[in-house]
Design a protein around this motif. Structure first.
Motif, short mmCIF file in Angstrom:
data_model
loop_
_atom_site.label_atom_id
_atom_site.label_comp_id
_atom_site.label_asym_id
_atom_site.label_seq_id
_atom_site.Cartn_x
_atom_site.Cartn_y
_atom_site.Cartn_z
N UNK A 136 102.16 -66.36 -20.82
CA UNK A 136 100.95 -65.77 -19.88
C UNK A 136 100.37 -66.69 -18.91
N UNK A 137 100.57 -67.84 -19.13
CA UNK A 137 99.88 -68.87 -17.99
C UNK A 137 100.91 -69.07 -16.86
N UNK A 138 102.05 -69.06 -17.12
CA UNK A 138 103.12 -68.95 -15.74
C UNK A 138 102.75 -67.54 -15.15
N UNK A 139 102.75 -66.53 -15.78
CA UNK A 139 102.34 -64.92 -15.26
C UNK A 139 101.14 -65.06 -14.38
N UNK A 140 100.08 -65.53 -14.96
CA UNK A 140 99.03 -65.50 -14.40
C UNK A 140 98.74 -66.26 -12.95
N UNK A 141 99.50 -67.49 -13.07
CA UNK A 141 99.36 -68.16 -11.75
C UNK A 141 100.22 -67.56 -10.72
N UNK A 142 101.52 -66.95 -11.10
CA UNK A 142 102.29 -66.40 -10.29
C UNK A 142 101.85 -64.94 -9.83
N UNK A 143 100.82 -64.28 -10.38
CA UNK A 143 100.13 -63.15 -10.06
C UNK A 143 99.26 -63.40 -9.30
N UNK A 144 98.65 -64.41 -9.36
CA UNK A 144 96.92 -64.95 -8.55
C UNK A 144 97.72 -65.70 -7.21
N UNK A 145 98.73 -66.09 -7.16
CA UNK A 145 98.93 -67.19 -6.26
C UNK A 145 100.28 -66.73 -5.14
N UNK A 162 119.62 -75.06 -15.30
CA UNK A 162 118.49 -74.60 -15.63
C UNK A 162 117.55 -74.22 -14.47
N UNK A 163 117.67 -75.20 -13.35
CA UNK A 163 116.96 -74.98 -11.95
C UNK A 163 117.47 -73.97 -11.44
N UNK A 164 118.71 -73.62 -11.32
CA UNK A 164 119.42 -72.39 -10.60
C UNK A 164 118.79 -71.29 -11.33
N UNK A 165 118.90 -71.30 -12.51
CA UNK A 165 118.23 -69.96 -13.58
C UNK A 165 116.92 -69.57 -13.16
N UNK A 166 116.07 -70.82 -12.96
CA UNK A 166 114.61 -70.75 -12.86
C UNK A 166 114.52 -70.06 -11.49
N UNK A 167 115.05 -70.30 -10.54
CA UNK A 167 115.05 -69.61 -9.12
C UNK A 167 115.28 -68.33 -9.16
N UNK A 168 115.81 -67.80 -10.47
CA UNK A 168 116.26 -66.25 -10.28
C UNK A 168 115.11 -65.60 -11.36
N UNK A 169 114.18 -66.36 -11.99
CA UNK A 169 113.53 -65.58 -13.24
C UNK A 169 112.10 -65.14 -12.74
N UNK A 170 111.99 -65.15 -11.43
CA UNK A 170 110.67 -64.75 -10.87
C UNK A 170 109.27 -65.47 -10.69
N UNK A 171 109.36 -66.80 -11.10
CA UNK A 171 108.31 -67.71 -11.26
C UNK A 171 108.24 -68.62 -10.10
N UNK A 172 109.38 -69.50 -9.98
CA UNK A 172 109.56 -70.66 -9.39
C UNK A 172 110.28 -70.31 -7.93
N UNK A 173 109.61 -70.53 -6.89
CA UNK A 173 110.35 -70.39 -5.36
C UNK A 173 111.21 -71.65 -5.24
N UNK A 174 110.77 -72.98 -5.64
CA UNK A 174 111.56 -74.17 -5.49
C UNK A 174 111.43 -74.74 -6.76
#
Length: 362
Positions: A274-283, A297-309
């Motif tokens: 929920x903290x990840x989601x709140x930061x992503x929604x607000x920023x 895992x970094x490649x997967x993270x780029x596809x899950x909607x939170x991380x841009x880099x």
């Protein structure tokens, strides 16, 4: 091609790939001056689209550790110009991380006349290395006055202006790892009763005022910030989950309003979704995710909607050609932990690359 190696563009941030070299203290700046060895180190790692330097002191009293670089003098600016030129020659962007260690430091590591300061006069438990006497207990900090806080903000603004003069593409404020800005966020370490203490809005005030002052001076798209929600590094006592959540939601909203370039999240402790989601929604700007990532895992993270880099620390420390190793799915070198903070080239610029290994075999 993996997304991690594809070009990235959002706002003013245009990078050759999605790969970031995370900031890492390396303690090679003799007399706190950036030098030719450091320029070689960063130049070796220009496979990253964005490099973030080791924590760099914006003011003399921010030098908590031995042999960390500063950016508060013209000589330091000239040293950093060698680094930024080398990185730009490699086709990468580079931000300098402005790190004020606050109460995490020792008097022996500070220049003559400088005093260790913090959000309060609460001394941190633990020890820090000094070149004078090895490991010593953290020194007793002095609580910043409101005038002292204004001077800290002003010092960061000047350091940011120096950074642009030195050729940096921007600055990253270190709001993580138990250092000064995070000390202000913590309701136990920050026991102030003025406008910088008490409510989460007051405890966030220094960080937001500093970010705004720097954005006004050099432009918001040249400003980033690093956070480590729920971290207890630097003897930070944990505080209530709901208050941590509300603090970083508030910070993300305020920083989005300023229009800064990025928020850099270091996962030093587990962070609830929920903290990840709140930061992503607000920023709406760029979000960088760091700590504990593998290429997979970094490649997967780029596809899950939170991380841009995605950012790598010790993998970049030990693998100057990390981007090439990711491209070839090659084995990674492991860091030599005995040379993380020692002076000299060994364990700094001496890690083998795939090209070097191939040449040695032929």
């Amino acid at each position: 091609m993996n997304k991690i190696l594809m070009p990235y563009s959002k706002g003013a941030l245009r990078l050759k790939n999605h790969l970031v070299m995370a900031p890492m203290t390396r303690s090679r700046a003799i007399d706190n001056l950036p030098n030719a060895l450091m320029a070689e180190y960063y130049a070796q790692r220009t496979g990253a689209g964005l490099l973030i330097t080791e924590g760099t002191a914006p003011t003399p009293e921010a030098l908590g550790y031995p042999r960390i670089p500063g950016i508060f003098s013209q000589h330091q600016v000239e040293g950093w110009q060698k680094v930024t030129s080398a990185v730009h020659a490699g086709g990468s962007k580079i931000f300098v991380q402005l790190m004020h260690t606050g109460r995490i430091g020792h008097q022996d590591n500070l220049p003559q006349g400088a005093v260790l300061v913090g959000a309060s006069d609460l001394k941190a438990a633990g020890q820090i290395f000094t070149d004078t006497a090895g490991l010593q207990d953290y020194s007793q900090p002095q609580a910043l006055t409101t005038d002292g806080i204004a001077n800290i903000i002003g010092g960061h603004v000047v350091a940011a202006q120096y950074a642009i003069q030195a050729g940096f593409d921007g600055i990253e404020l270190h709001g993580a790892n138990g250092y000064l800005l995070e000390q202000f966020l913590n309701p136990t370490v920050n026991n102030r009763t003025d406008e910088y203490g008490g409510s989460l809005q007051n405890r966030s005030r220094l960080l937001i005022e500093m970010a705004k002052a720097i954005a006004d001076a050099i432009g918001p798209q040249k400003v980033g910030i690093r956070f480590s929600p729920y971290s207890t590094l630097g003897d930070l006592p944990p505080f209530a989950d709901d208050e941590v959540f509300e603090t970083y939601q508030h910070l993300a909203q305020e920083l989005d309003a300023l229009g800064i370039a990025y928020i850099h999240i270091a996962v030093n402790m587990p962070i609830p979704q929920r903290t990840f989601d709140a930061v992503r929604t607000a920023f709406t700007g760029t979000i960088i995710l760091c700590n504990g990532l593998t290429p997979e895992t970094a490649e997967a993270a780029l596809h899950n909607g939170f991380a841009d880099l995605v950012a790598f620390g010790r993998s970049f420390l030990a693998n100057p050609d990390l981007a090439e190793r990711i491209a070839q799915q090659a084995e990674l070198n492991q860091p030599d932990y005995t040379t993380l903070y020692t002076p000299g080239a060994q364990g700094y610029t001496t890690y083998p690359t795939l090209l070097k290994s191939t040449l040695e075999l032929t």
